[in-house]
Design a protein around this motif. Structure first.
Motif, PDB file in Angstrom:
ATOM      1  N   MET A   5     -11.605  28.491 -13.315  1.00 20.80           N
ATOM      2  CA  MET A   5     -11.677  26.925 -12.746  1.00 20.80           C
ATOM      3  C   MET A   5     -12.794  26.442 -11.986  1.00 20.80           C
ATOM      4  O   MET A   5     -13.114  25.317 -12.391  1.00 20.80           O
ATOM      5  CB  MET A   5      -9.967  26.846 -11.754  1.00 20.80           C
ATOM      6  CG  MET A   5      -9.757  25.104 -11.458  1.00 20.80           C
ATOM      7  SD  MET A   5      -8.453  25.025 -10.353  1.00 20.80           S
ATOM      8  CE  MET A   5      -7.327  26.334 -10.814  1.00 20.80           C
ATOM      9  N   ARG A   6     -13.244  27.287 -11.219  1.00 23.35           N
ATOM     10  CA  ARG A   6     -14.241  27.029 -10.443  1.00 23.35           C
ATOM     11  C   ARG A   6     -15.682  26.499 -11.652  1.00 23.35           C
ATOM     12  O   ARG A   6     -16.312  25.908 -11.501  1.00 23.35           O
ATOM     13  CB  ARG A   6     -14.786  28.203  -9.693  1.00 23.35           C
ATOM     14  CG  ARG A   6     -15.968  27.824  -8.494  1.00 23.35           C
ATOM     15  CD  ARG A   6     -16.202  28.976  -7.500  1.00 23.35           C
ATOM     16  NE  ARG A   6     -15.157  29.541  -6.963  1.00 23.35           N
ATOM     17  CZ  ARG A   6     -14.678  30.809  -7.311  1.00 23.35           C
ATOM     18  NH1 ARG A   6     -14.778  31.509  -7.921  1.00 23.35           N
ATOM     19  NH2 ARG A   6     -13.552  31.104  -6.309  1.00 23.35           N
TER      20      ARG A   6
ATOM     21  N   ALA B  63     -15.240  25.864 -14.632  1.00 21.82           N
ATOM     22  CA  ALA B  63     -15.147  24.744 -15.613  1.00 21.82           C
ATOM     23  C   ALA B  63     -15.468  23.425 -14.623  1.00 21.82           C
ATOM     24  O   ALA B  63     -16.015  22.312 -14.991  1.00 21.82           O
ATOM     25  CB  ALA B  63     -13.570  24.541 -15.869  1.00 21.82           C
ATOM     26  N   ALA B  64     -14.968  23.285 -13.316  1.00 14.09           N
ATOM     27  CA  ALA B  64     -15.574  22.254 -12.410  1.00 14.09           C
ATOM     28  C   ALA B  64     -16.983  22.305 -12.216  1.00 14.09           C
ATOM     29  O   ALA B  64     -17.477  21.006 -12.172  1.00 14.09           O
ATOM     30  CB  ALA B  64     -14.575  22.641 -10.915  1.00 14.09           C
TER      31      ALA B  64
ATOM     32  N   ASN C 276     -16.282  19.696 -16.506  1.00 16.73           N
ATOM     33  CA  ASN C 276     -15.125  19.768 -17.611  1.00 16.73           C
ATOM     34  C   ASN C 276     -13.855  19.693 -16.818  1.00 16.73           C
ATOM     35  O   ASN C 276     -13.121  20.421 -16.396  1.00 16.73           O
ATOM     36  CB  ASN C 276     -15.247  21.082 -18.382  1.00 16.73           C
ATOM     37  CG  ASN C 276     -14.171  20.989 -19.746  1.00 16.73           C
ATOM     38  OD1 ASN C 276     -13.317  20.275 -19.528  1.00 16.73           O
ATOM     39  ND2 ASN C 276     -14.947  21.673 -20.689  1.00 16.73           N
ATOM     40  N   ARG C 277     -13.591  18.058 -16.871  1.00 13.99           N
ATOM     41  CA  ARG C 277     -12.204  17.716 -16.126  1.00 13.99           C
ATOM     42  C   ARG C 277     -10.990  18.274 -16.934  1.00 13.99           C
ATOM     43  O   ARG C 277     -10.095  18.666 -16.413  1.00 13.99           O
ATOM     44  CB  ARG C 277     -12.290  15.905 -16.093  1.00 13.99           C
ATOM     45  CG  ARG C 277     -11.242  15.685 -15.418  1.00 13.99           C
ATOM     46  CD  ARG C 277     -11.429  14.133 -15.030  1.00 13.99           C
ATOM     47  NE  ARG C 277     -12.553  13.741 -14.478  1.00 13.99           N
ATOM     48  CZ  ARG C 277     -12.747  13.718 -13.054  1.00 13.99           C
ATOM     49  NH1 ARG C 277     -11.521  14.084 -12.420  1.00 13.99           N
ATOM     50  NH2 ARG C 277     -13.713  13.460 -12.551  1.00 13.99           N
TER      51      ARG C 277
ATOM     52  N   THR D 296     -10.575  21.888 -16.283  1.00 14.27           N
ATOM     53  CA  THR D 296     -10.103  22.337 -14.991  1.00 14.27           C
ATOM     54  C   THR D 296      -8.558  21.718 -14.633  1.00 14.27           C
ATOM     55  O   THR D 296      -7.944  22.804 -14.076  1.00 14.27           O
ATOM     56  CB  THR D 296     -11.009  21.273 -14.125  1.00 14.27           C
ATOM     57  OG1 THR D 296     -12.314  21.654 -14.432  1.00 14.27           O
ATOM     58  CG2 THR D 296     -10.791  21.639 -12.569  1.00 14.27           C
TER      59      THR D 296
ATOM     60  N   ASP E 153      -5.787  24.275 -13.803  1.00 11.64           N
ATOM     61  CA  ASP E 153      -4.812  24.154 -12.645  1.00 11.64           C
ATOM     62  C   ASP E 153      -3.282  24.599 -12.905  1.00 11.64           C
ATOM     63  O   ASP E 153      -2.774  25.081 -12.312  1.00 11.64           O
ATOM     64  CB  ASP E 153      -5.128  22.535 -12.106  1.00 11.64           C
ATOM     65  CG  ASP E 153      -4.248  22.001 -11.120  1.00 11.64           C
ATOM     66  OD1 ASP E 153      -3.406  22.836 -10.548  1.00 11.64           O
ATOM     67  OD2 ASP E 153      -5.090  21.406 -10.463  1.00 11.64           O
TER      68      ASP E 153
ATOM     69  N   LEU F  68     -14.184  17.262  -8.637  1.00 11.15           N
ATOM     70  CA  LEU F  68     -13.344  18.497  -9.407  1.00 11.15           C
ATOM     71  C   LEU F  68     -13.410  19.604  -8.394  1.00 11.15           C
ATOM     72  O   LEU F  68     -12.465  20.462  -8.437  1.00 11.15           O
ATOM     73  CB  LEU F  68     -14.061  18.759 -10.703  1.00 11.15           C
ATOM     74  CG  LEU F  68     -14.138  17.721 -11.746  1.00 11.15           C
ATOM     75  CD1 LEU F  68     -14.657  18.272 -13.146  1.00 11.15           C
ATOM     76  CD2 LEU F  68     -12.609  17.603 -12.158  1.00 11.15           C
ATOM     77  N   LYS F  69     -14.371  19.846  -7.332  1.00 11.77           N
ATOM     78  CA  LYS F  69     -14.600  20.903  -6.551  1.00 11.77           C
ATOM     79  C   LYS F  69     -13.626  20.884  -5.546  1.00 11.77           C
ATOM     80  O   LYS F  69     -13.010  21.923  -5.267  1.00 11.77           O
ATOM     81  CB  LYS F  69     -15.861  20.969  -6.061  1.00 11.77           C
ATOM     82  CG  LYS F  69     -16.826  21.285  -7.055  1.00 11.77           C
ATOM     83  CD  LYS F  69     -18.329  21.401  -6.280  1.00 11.77           C
ATOM     84  CE  LYS F  69     -19.603  21.851  -7.316  1.00 11.77           C
ATOM     85  NZ  LYS F  69     -20.804  21.664  -6.771  1.00 11.77           N
TER      86      LYS F  69
ATOM     87  N   VAL G 146     -10.182  22.749  -6.528  1.00  9.98           N
ATOM     88  CA  VAL G 146     -10.718  24.356  -6.540  1.00  9.98           C
ATOM     89  C   VAL G 146     -10.762  24.711  -5.286  1.00  9.98           C
ATOM     90  O   VAL G 146     -10.249  25.875  -4.961  1.00  9.98           O
ATOM     91  CB  VAL G 146     -12.036  24.381  -7.369  1.00  9.98           C
ATOM     92  CG1 VAL G 146     -12.510  26.037  -7.181  1.00  9.98           C
ATOM     93  CG2 VAL G 146     -12.038  24.042  -8.739  1.00  9.98           C
TER      94      VAL G 146
END
Length: 250
Positions: free
Chosen positions: A131-132, A134-135, A139-140, A143, A147, A189-190, A193
């Protein structure tokens, strides 16, 4: 896909991918589910059996069974005398999804702390690492998918079949549709995460109270963002959307 008509071919946008597997129903379930998850079949969209069957390369009978099974996952809604639709998103459906999550997930994370051990924490950290990444890449969509995968793993590690079933049948699919409907929300996005990182740390330290608090706060924040985005988009005025919303609450 190209269709002929009057000597002139036209290109038709595919909503689903053609099936080649011999297990038609399960393959149709997977193909339509994936199309809903990646947004090609959007919230409130009517599902025309003839068109979907043609695109999948199967008859309507296995497709009809697949749509029935997807209805049990909360992804497809049948409106009597009208048709089948992808589950729509409105303020009330968002309230229901997130309020149920808040009740169930606090208990799930408590069971994870009690039962999962170091191996369970490692599995959560693996998903978190993806996930980290992708963020960081911006890449929404990925991510959001990760999630869902993170929380799916929480329910899996809770080792309670009815709890896991409640997640899969009542929350997970609808949550992905909410993400799709609100994917253009302007939030970093972060941030989500980091919130997941805090949850994993609390689980690893076996701090039940802290873990439950963080999960509840995370769900509340996600609910507020979803509602704010829906409000900004405005309520849908289409008749089909209203029918889907009413039917989904029956």
């Amino acid at each position: 896909m190209v269709e002929g008509g009057g000597g002139k071919a036209k290109t038709v946008r595919r909503s689903v991918d053609r099936i080649t597997s011999p297990t038609l129903v399960s393959s149709a379930v997977q193909a339509v589910r994936e199309s809903i998850y990646d947004g090609r079949l959007g919230p409130g969209q009517r599902l025309v059996e003839a068109d979907l069957a043609q695109q999948l390369g199967i008859s309507r009978a296995p497709l009809r069974e697949a749509l029935h099974l997807l209805g049990k996952e909360g992804l497809v809604v049948t409106v009597p005398r009208h048709s089948k639709f992808v589950q729509n998103v409105d303020s009330r459906s968002v309230d229901e999804v997130y309020s149920l999550r808040k009740i169930l997930e606090g208990w799930a994370v408590q069971r994870v702390i009690e039962l999962a051990g170091a191996d369970g924490v490692s599995q959560l950290r693996e998903i978190l690492a993806d996930m980290r990444q992708a963020a960081a890449a911006g890449n929404r969509d990925l991510t959001a998918r990760l999630d869902i995968a993170f929380h799916t793993k929480l329910y899996d590690l809770a080792q309670h079949s009815l709890l896991e079933r409640a997640w899969h049948e009542n929350i997970a699919g609808k949550l992905q549709i909410v993400f799709n409907a609100t994917r253009k929300a302007d939030n970093a996005l972060k941030e989500p995460v980091q919130k997941h990182e805090l949850i994993v740390r609390a689980i690893a330290s076996q701090n039940v109270e802290r873990a439950r608090e963080l999960v509840a706060r995370h769900i509340d924040d996600a609910w507020r963002r979803a509602q704010a985005t829906l409000k900004g988009q405005g309520a849908s005025s289409s008749a089909a959307a209203r029918l889907v919303a009413r039917s989904s609450r029956r």
